[in-house]
Write a protein that holds these residues in place. Structure first.
Motif, PDB file in Angstrom:
ATOM      1  N   ARG A  46      -1.858  -4.757  -0.608  1.00 35.99           N
ATOM      2  CA  ARG A  46      -2.974  -4.390  -1.464  1.00 35.99           C
ATOM      3  C   ARG A  46      -3.480  -2.963  -1.231  1.00 35.99           C
ATOM      4  N   ASP A  47      -2.945  -2.254  -0.247  1.00 40.36           N
ATOM      5  CA  ASP A  47      -3.419  -0.898  -0.012  1.00 40.36           C
ATOM      6  C   ASP A  47      -2.617   0.094  -0.842  1.00 40.36           C
ATOM      7  N   LEU A  48      -2.925   1.376  -0.712  1.00 41.37           N
ATOM      8  CA  LEU A  48      -2.253   2.416  -1.493  1.00 41.37           C
ATOM      9  C   LEU A  48      -1.144   3.104  -0.716  1.00 41.37           C
ATOM     10  N   ALA A 120      -9.364   2.920  -6.872  1.00 37.90           N
ATOM     11  CA  ALA A 120      -8.501   2.609  -5.732  1.00 37.90           C
ATOM     12  C   ALA A 120      -7.688   1.353  -5.999  1.00 37.90           C
ATOM     13  N   TYR A 123      -4.998   2.130  -8.952  1.00 35.21           N
ATOM     14  CA  TYR A 123      -3.850   2.958  -8.582  1.00 35.21           C
ATOM     15  C   TYR A 123      -3.046   2.350  -7.448  1.00 35.21           C
ATOM     16  N   ALA A 124      -3.666   1.544  -6.578  1.00 37.33           N
ATOM     17  CA  ALA A 124      -2.894   0.826  -5.569  1.00 37.33           C
ATOM     18  C   ALA A 124      -1.950  -0.162  -6.242  1.00 37.33           C
ATOM     19  N   THR A 125      -2.445  -0.851  -7.267  1.00 43.59           N
ATOM     20  CA  THR A 125      -1.591  -1.796  -7.998  1.00 43.59           C
ATOM     21  C   THR A 125      -0.494  -1.068  -8.757  1.00 43.59           C
ATOM     22  N   ARG A 128       2.116   0.162  -6.375  1.00 43.49           N
ATOM     23  CA  ARG A 128       2.897  -0.970  -5.866  1.00 43.49           C
ATOM     24  C   ARG A 128       3.960  -1.408  -6.879  1.00 43.49           C
ATOM     25  N   PRO A 270      -0.508  -3.179   6.260  1.00 45.58           N
ATOM     26  CA  PRO A 270      -1.556  -3.251   5.230  1.00 45.58           C
ATOM     27  C   PRO A 270      -2.377  -4.530   5.208  1.00 45.58           C
TER      28      PRO A 270
END
Length: 274
Positions: A46-48, A120, A123-125, A128, A270
């Motif tokens: 789930r992080d960037l 956040a 853009y993390a999604t 990914r 993460p």
């Protein structure tokens, strides 16, 4: 005498082009096995920064190990970054503001608010998803359909009746594209379904359906006769003219990619500790 219709081989541009482009010399199953665990793990990230690192790894492998046609270069250098920007913005706009209203306010349009936390998450999604696509392209851009079928038959023991039947069906697609272009040219020469507007376009497409179906049936009959003439399905196995073996370099690539992926996940970790 009618000249034979020549259809280009859709897999001709996937042949190895030199020792530097090592991905073309690997077994297709090795390229798939190397990236599948990383793709599965990315589903739960789930992080960037972690998917960004995996995206960089995928780009590095592709840039070093494959050659780029114009279309694949546009996909990697323009299409995927543009998709990240647009998808990230869209996901950020759809994020529930109540979940991130404790973060900095970025944009206010009437009752609608955009917070830094939403950006956040969005853009993390997006990164990914882009990392998963880029990892899949390691095999997708450097593997031909015939070699993948041969590898599944030879290494995974998939029945050749299933593998080569699927391959024959897959090869219908470029053939249909070629026949559709021939039909379009014939209609233009004859001046059939001319004019502009949606009704003329609809009439043109209806005019393509019958000859395209007739050509598909003729092609299917020829393929069926060719397979019968070669006793396809008469025996439990067949002698392979072209082998796709699993070599030491395939094992080395899989282990090296596992190690690189595990290092990225271990360094950035993460999931936290709590």
């Amino acid at each position: 005498m009618t000249a034979p219709i020549m259809v280009g081989d859709p897999y001709a541009d996937l042949e190895p082009t030199g020792s530097r482009r090592f991905l073309y010399a690997l077994n297709p199953l090795a390229k798939i096995a190397a990236v599948v665990p990383a793709i599965i793990v990315l589903v739960f990230v789930r992080d960037l920064i972690t998917p960004l690192a995996m995206l960089a790894l995928a780009y590095a492998v592709l840039l070093v190990g494959s050659r780029f046609a114009a279309r694949s270069a546009m996909l990697l250098l323009v299409g995927l970054p543009a998709a990240i920007v647009l998808l990230g913005a869209g996901l950020a706009a759809w994020t529930d503001a109540a979940l991130v209203d404790d973060t900095a306010l970025v944009l206010q349009l009437g009752p609608w608010s955009l917070y830094a936390g939403a950006l956040a998450i969005g853009y993390a999604t997006a990164v990914r998803l882009a990392a998963m696509v880029a990892l899949a392209l390691i095999a997708g851009l450097t593997t031909s359909g015939p070699d993948l079928v041969r590898a599944t038959v030879q290494q995974l023991r998939v029945p050749y009746r299933v593998g080569y039947t699927a391959l024959a069906a897959f090869r219908f697609v470029p053939r249909f594209g070629h026949e559709l272009e021939v039909i379009r040219q014939a209609h233009r020469v004859r001046g059939a379904h001319g004019g502009r507007g949606p009704f003329a376009a609809l009439a043109r497409w209806f005019g393509y359906v019958v000859p395209l179906l007739a050509g598909a049936i003729r092609h299917a009959e020829r393929v069926g006769l060719a397979m019968d003439a070669r006793a396809f399905g008469a025996f439990p196995d067949r002698t392979e003219r072209h082998l796709v073996p699993w070599r030491t370099r395939d094992t080395v690539f899989v282990l090296a990619f596992f190690a690189a992926s595990a290092t990225i996940f271990a360094v950035f970790f993460p999931w936290g500790l709590g």
